[in-house]
Design an enzyme around this catalytic site. Structure first.
Site, PDB file in Angstrom:
ATOM      1  N   GLU A 230      71.089 -17.051 102.370  1.00  0.00           N
ATOM      2  CA  GLU A 230      71.146 -18.511 102.451  1.00  0.00           C
ATOM      3  C   GLU A 230      70.845 -19.190 101.115  1.00  0.00           C
ATOM      4  OE1 GLU A 230      69.876 -19.168 107.118  1.00  0.00           O
ATOM      5  OE2 GLU A 230      68.349 -18.607 105.657  1.00  0.00           O
TER       6      GLU A 230
ATOM      7  N   ASP B  29      76.315 -18.598 115.268  1.00  0.00           N
ATOM      8  CA  ASP B  29      76.432 -17.939 116.581  1.00  0.00           C
ATOM      9  C   ASP B  29      76.136 -18.988 117.638  1.00  0.00           C
ATOM     10  OD1 ASP B  29      73.410 -17.651 117.542  1.00  0.00           O
ATOM     11  OD2 ASP B  29      73.466 -17.285 115.392  1.00  0.00           O
TER      12      ASP B  29
HETATM   13  N1  SAH Z   1      69.558 -10.262 110.946  1.00  0.00           N
HETATM   14  C1  SAH Z   1      68.359 -10.684 110.276  1.00  0.00           C
HETATM   15  C2  SAH Z   1      67.457 -11.466 111.187  1.00  0.00           C
HETATM   16  C3  SAH Z   1      68.001 -12.824 111.412  1.00  0.00           C
HETATM   17  S1  SAH Z   1      66.912 -13.844 112.292  1.00  0.00           S
HETATM   18  C4  SAH Z   1      67.623  -9.480 109.754  1.00  0.00           C
HETATM   19  O1  SAH Z   1      67.814  -8.409 110.252  1.00  0.00           O
HETATM   20  O2  SAH Z   1      66.873  -9.643 108.818  1.00  0.00           O
HETATM   21  C5  SAH Z   1      67.940 -15.284 112.384  1.00  0.00           C
HETATM   22  C6  SAH Z   1      67.864 -16.241 111.225  1.00  0.00           C
HETATM   23  O3  SAH Z   1      68.946 -17.159 111.314  1.00  0.00           O
HETATM   24  C7  SAH Z   1      66.622 -17.111 111.235  1.00  0.00           C
HETATM   25  O4  SAH Z   1      66.234 -17.433 109.918  1.00  0.00           O
HETATM   26  C8  SAH Z   1      67.052 -18.364 112.031  1.00  0.00           C
HETATM   27  O5  SAH Z   1      66.574 -19.559 111.462  1.00  0.00           O
HETATM   28  C9  SAH Z   1      68.577 -18.348 112.029  1.00  0.00           C
HETATM   29  N2  SAH Z   1      69.259 -18.231 113.324  1.00  0.00           N
HETATM   30  C10 SAH Z   1      70.605 -18.093 113.442  1.00  0.00           C
HETATM   31  N3  SAH Z   1      70.967 -17.962 114.726  1.00  0.00           N
HETATM   32  C11 SAH Z   1      69.828 -18.024 115.470  1.00  0.00           C
HETATM   33  C12 SAH Z   1      69.562 -17.905 116.859  1.00  0.00           C
HETATM   34  N4  SAH Z   1      70.543 -17.695 117.756  1.00  0.00           N
HETATM   35  N5  SAH Z   1      68.272 -17.986 117.278  1.00  0.00           N
HETATM   36  C13 SAH Z   1      67.274 -18.196 116.386  1.00  0.00           C
HETATM   37  N6  SAH Z   1      67.479 -18.285 115.059  1.00  0.00           N
HETATM   38  C14 SAH Z   1      68.744 -18.199 114.578  1.00  0.00           C
END
Ligand code: SAH
Length: 238
Positions: A14, A204
């Site tokens: 990001e 998503d």
């Molecule tokens: N795939 C990443 C983890 C992502 S957590 C890893 O393995 O490191 C999701 C991140 O995107 C968070 O920073 C949150 O702010 C945002 N986000 C996107 N979609 C989300 C969802 N459905 N629920 C909660 N946060 C979401």
């Protein structure tokens, strides 16, 4: 003193392009492990870009540090989020008019979900001027139907099931999207009286395909967000 904008993103993906697009860029030292802080200029506007890490604690820590160290005029949280409202689709942009921590739960004492006891308000309102400029910037980048303004909810959970989604929408029916940092940054900005705004591109739809969609669309949706931020920085300069 020269005006300064601070942009906080949770993940490398990001902030990477934003920090690379800074002119006179430098990686500043920070007293915390794993809190990269980039300084420079964004569209001729003095800027600091920070990668805070995932979740509300990381977000709050970074926000307070950035406010103390750089005294920014504006604090922007930029990142991706899961769409909650059916109108909010992958690739759309949400401008947060306000934010709430959806996982704050002291209901056993009679408080509504999301209410932080003993605080005047648990809903943190974006700066109206920043919101208007960001909307103008967004309209230069995206079709109007892809731009939404409204409530953003944050909590320490990746929302990726119908049950989780329904639990949130039952309590916050007007919420447009869910993420994991925004309301924490907003709370810290508010108690410090620093104008803030949360900008989120939808990666998503917070449903059972969310983990797959997130991986598939993350890198696709971030460039449009960055374009909006560049335009916003330019408008703030004018
Ligand atoms: N795939 C990443 C983890 C992502 S957590 C890893 O393995 O490191 C999701 C991140 O995107 C968070 O920073 C949150 O702010 C945002 N986000 C996107 N979609 C989300 C969802 N459905 N629920 C909660 N946060 C979401």
């Amino acid at each position: 003193m020269e005006r300064h904008i601070a942009i906080i993103g949770a993940m490398d993906e990001e902030v990477e392009a934003l920090s690379q697009s800074l002119t006179s860029a430098a990686l500043d030292s920070s007293p915390f492990q794993d809190l990269p802080v980039f300084t420079g200029y964004l569209a001729d506007q003095k800027a600091v870009v920070v990668r805070c890490g995932i979740g509300k604690v990381h977000a709050a820590l970074a926000a307070q540090y950035i406010i103390d160290r750089y005294n920014p005029s504006f604090l922007i949280n930029s990142g991706v989020a899961g769409g909650l409202s059916p109108q909010v689709r992958i690739g759309d942009l949400v401008l947060g008019t306000s934010s709430i921590q959806h996982d704050f739960d002291v209901r056993n004492f009679g408080y509504a979900k999301g209410v932080i006891p003993r605080l005047a308000t648990s809903t943190f309102t974006a700066d109206p001027h920043l919101l208007e400029l960001a909307h103008r910037a967004a309209k230069e980048v995206l079709a109007p139907e892809k731009i939404h303004r409204g409530l953003i909810v944050s909590g320490d959970q990746f929302v990726s099931s119908l049950e989780q989604r329904q639990e949130i929408t039952a309590h916050f029916p007007e919420a447009l999207c869910v993420e994991m940092e925004g309301a924490a940054i907003a709370q810290v900005a508010s108690v410090n009286s620093v104008p803030h705004l949360i900008l989120r591109a939808i990666s998503d739809q917070a449903d059972n395909t969310a983990p797959r969609d997130f991986d598939e669309y993350l890198l696709e949706v971030i460039p449009l967000l960055n374009k909006v931020i560049h335009r916003l920085a330019a408008l703030l300069k004018d």
